[in-house]
Enzyme design. Structure first.
Site, mmCIF file in Angstrom:
data_model
loop_
_atom_site.group_PDB
_atom_site.id
_atom_site.type_symbol
_atom_site.label_atom_id
_atom_site.label_comp_id
_atom_site.label_asym_id
_atom_site.label_seq_id
_atom_site.Cartn_x
_atom_site.Cartn_y
_atom_site.Cartn_z
ATOM 1 N N THR A 39 0.891 -1.142 -0.284
ATOM 2 C CA THR A 39 -0.508 0.037 -0.240
ATOM 3 C C THR A 39 0.578 1.580 0.132
ATOM 4 O O THR A 39 0.442 2.178 -0.557
ATOM 5 C CB THR A 39 -0.654 0.171 1.387
ATOM 6 O OG1 THR A 39 0.256 0.215 2.095
ATOM 7 C CG2 THR A 39 -2.042 -0.867 1.151
ATOM 8 N N ASP A 40 2.086 0.903 0.370
ATOM 9 C CA ASP A 40 3.006 2.491 0.074
ATOM 10 C C ASP A 40 3.544 3.292 -0.915
ATOM 11 O O ASP A 40 2.734 4.319 -0.638
ATOM 12 C CB ASP A 40 3.706 1.728 1.160
ATOM 13 C CG ASP A 40 4.603 0.824 0.415
ATOM 14 O OD1 ASP A 40 4.637 -0.154 -0.677
ATOM 15 O OD2 ASP A 40 6.404 0.977 1.145
ATOM 16 N N GLY A 125 16.903 -11.682 3.963
ATOM 17 C CA GLY A 125 16.045 -11.813 3.216
ATOM 18 C C GLY A 125 14.985 -12.736 3.287
ATOM 19 O O GLY A 125 14.533 -13.341 2.903
ATOM 20 N N GLY A 127 12.295 -10.807 4.578
ATOM 21 C CA GLY A 127 10.766 -9.631 4.919
ATOM 22 C C GLY A 127 10.614 -8.816 5.469
ATOM 23 O O GLY A 127 9.790 -8.517 5.788
ATOM 24 N N LEU A 128 12.014 -8.910 6.497
ATOM 25 C CA LEU A 128 12.104 -7.844 7.644
ATOM 26 C C LEU A 128 12.969 -6.310 7.712
ATOM 27 O O LEU A 128 13.237 -6.373 8.683
ATOM 28 C CB LEU A 128 12.530 -8.469 8.926
ATOM 29 C CG LEU A 128 11.839 -10.458 8.668
ATOM 30 C CD1 LEU A 128 11.944 -11.357 10.326
ATOM 31 C CD2 LEU A 128 10.037 -9.988 9.199
ATOM 32 N N SER A 129 13.492 -6.427 6.642
ATOM 33 C CA SER A 129 13.977 -5.255 6.023
ATOM 34 C C SER A 129 14.840 -5.220 6.250
ATOM 35 O O SER A 129 15.235 -3.331 7.010
ATOM 36 C CB SER A 129 12.949 -3.760 6.991
ATOM 37 O OG SER A 129 13.066 -2.992 6.341
ATOM 38 N N SER A 130 15.848 -5.750 6.837
ATOM 39 C CA SER A 130 17.238 -5.750 6.331
ATOM 40 C C SER A 130 18.114 -4.488 5.477
ATOM 41 O O SER A 130 18.804 -4.008 6.136
ATOM 42 C CB SER A 130 18.156 -6.743 6.205
ATOM 43 O OG SER A 130 17.442 -7.596 4.824
ATOM 44 N N GLU A 168 17.942 4.187 -1.766
ATOM 45 C CA GLU A 168 17.071 2.711 -1.816
ATOM 46 C C GLU A 168 16.968 2.831 -3.233
ATOM 47 O O GLU A 168 16.972 1.946 -3.896
ATOM 48 C CB GLU A 168 16.937 2.080 -1.283
ATOM 49 C CG GLU A 168 15.786 0.215 -1.502
ATOM 50 C CD GLU A 168 15.445 -0.372 -0.599
ATOM 51 O OE1 GLU A 168 14.424 -0.981 -0.021
ATOM 52 O OE2 GLU A 168 15.864 -0.095 0.849
ATOM 53 N N ASP A 180 9.014 0.845 4.999
ATOM 54 C CA ASP A 180 10.319 0.459 6.129
ATOM 55 C C ASP A 180 11.420 1.928 6.732
ATOM 56 O O ASP A 180 11.661 1.541 7.821
ATOM 57 C CB ASP A 180 11.286 -0.383 5.041
ATOM 58 C CG ASP A 180 10.305 -1.957 4.391
ATOM 59 O OD1 ASP A 180 9.748 -1.855 5.123
ATOM 60 O OD2 ASP A 180 11.145 -2.447 3.375
#
Length: 391
Positions: A39-40, A125, A127-130, A168, A180
């Site tokens: 949605t962002d 990798g 999906g936790l926004s490393s 990014e 994120d």
């Protein structure tokens, strides 16, 4: 690896890299998005929390406008002149570091060269926004070392988050939105961040599951997750195409009451599915905030389930590992479960009773083994704090 050991290892590696003690150590968290996926970049709403797991950077200024950076997870050091930073240069993980310096320099800040070492306990990798954790830890270091004082106010933190998004998108060439980075800069302990991705306004929402006997179980499925492989970008392109066909600035402009009419105008079944997900997902964020503020975890769990079905069927970003993880959690009594993050792999989350965390994690591991998947890693989390200086 604990946060203390990651912080210490970053400082020790800095000494080995430079022969000097760093000027400081900074950190930023990974994030879990409770709800509001994809949605962002559609100007919508999302509801992330910061993780307790963090990325740590030890840093010191250089006087030659060069960046030298090494990661404990990646090995060899990368060195580049700040004047040479551009899209795709440097490549790989170092682009997320160099991009932050480039973006802040482009905004007119006096950015010095840096020596930087990185260590992290945010799963890469998953999906936790490393990547955003890395960017925001570097941005925090630059703010302090360059005397920008942006960490001291919420508007300053938001400005750092926006610079990290530009880094990014432009230098790392990952077409993400801004959730994120804003979560890493603005989140707080035991609270979720309701983020409006059109205005970038935010407010905190209580998120203390322990007070209700609950827990948030994260499962890293170990299924490959990569935002630069084209699939994430294709979803973004499809949303732009749908908005153009509907004559709106973004899919946020479609209200739930007008969804049926909007779907009827679209000629593509694929675009209809994408629009249906985005519009209903934004509404699920609103419902989730209301559920949390009322302490109605069962209602929140139902919204989790609806969200996962929408991402699986309409947005088509789930995968077998994510589906098995969420189905197994529900079978063990979870109030709700959904994939989290960009999709195509990564992690799932489940609302479970605190007493059921070990049994649920064990059931997911057994289900993965029966399907021949790689063993997952599950862990309970609470909402953590934002980017900060550690010493």
């Amino acid at each position: 690896m604990t946060g203390d050991s990651a912080r210490a290892r970053g400082a020790d590696d800095f000494l080995r890299l430079t022969g000097q003690v760093p000027e400081g150590v900074w950190s930023a968290p990974g994030r879990v998005n409770l709800i509001g996926e994809h949605t962002d970049y559609n100007d919508g709403l999302c509801l992330p929390i910061a993780l307790p797991q963090r990325t740590y950077v030890a840093a010191a200024r250089r006087d030659d406008r060069r960046l030298r950076v090494r990661s404990a997870q990646q090995g060899a050091a990368v060195e580049i002149a700040l004047a040479d930073v551009r899209a795709g240069q440097p490549g790989g993980w170092a682009a997320y570091v160099a991009g932050v310096l480039w973006a802040l320099d482009r905004e007119g800040y006096d950015v010095p060269g840096l020596d930087v070492t990185v260590d992290s306990d945010v799963p890469v990798g998953a999906g936790l926004s490393s990547s955003a954790a890395l960017e925001c830890a570097v941005a925090a270091a630059v703010s302090d070392l360059a005397g920008l004082h942006l960490l001291e106010t919420e508007p300053g933190r938001a400005a750092l988050a926006r610079a990290c998004v530009v880094a990014e998108n432009t230098i790392a060439e990952a077409p993400t939105g801004g959730m994120d980075q804003h979560a890493a800069m603005l989140a707080r302990d035991d609270e979720a961040l309701l983020l409006d991705c059109r205005s970038w306004e935010s407010r905190l929402v209580p998120f203390d599951l322990a007070a209700h006997g609950g827990a948030l179980l994260v499962t890293d499925t170990r299924a490959a997750h990569e935002l630069t492989d084209g699939q994430y970008g294709s979803r973004r392109d499809e949303c732009r195409a749908a908005a153009a066909e509907l004559g709106v600035g973004s899919l946020r402009d479609i209200e739930p009451a007008g969804l049926a009419a909007a779907l009827g105008q679209l000629t593509s079944a694929v675009l209809r599915r994408r629009v249906r997900h985005v519009v209903t997902e934004i509404e699920r964020v609103r419902g989730s905030v209301a559920a949390l503020e009322a302490g109605e975890l069962a209602r929140l769990g139902r919204l989790f389930d609806e969200s996962h079905a929408s991402m699986r069927d309409d947005y088509e970003i789930s995968c077998p590992e994510l589906d098995v993880a969420t189905e197994t959690a529900r079978s063990q009594g979870a109030l709700g479960a959904r994939m989290t993050g960009g999709g195509f792999g990564g992690s799932s989350i489940a609302l479970v009773a605190a007493t059921e965390v070990p049994a649920t994690a064990a059931a997911i591991e057994a289900a993965f083994a029966s399907h021949g998947f790689e063993p997952p890693v599950s862990f309970a989390v609470r909402a953590g704090g934002p980017a900060r200086r550690e010493d």
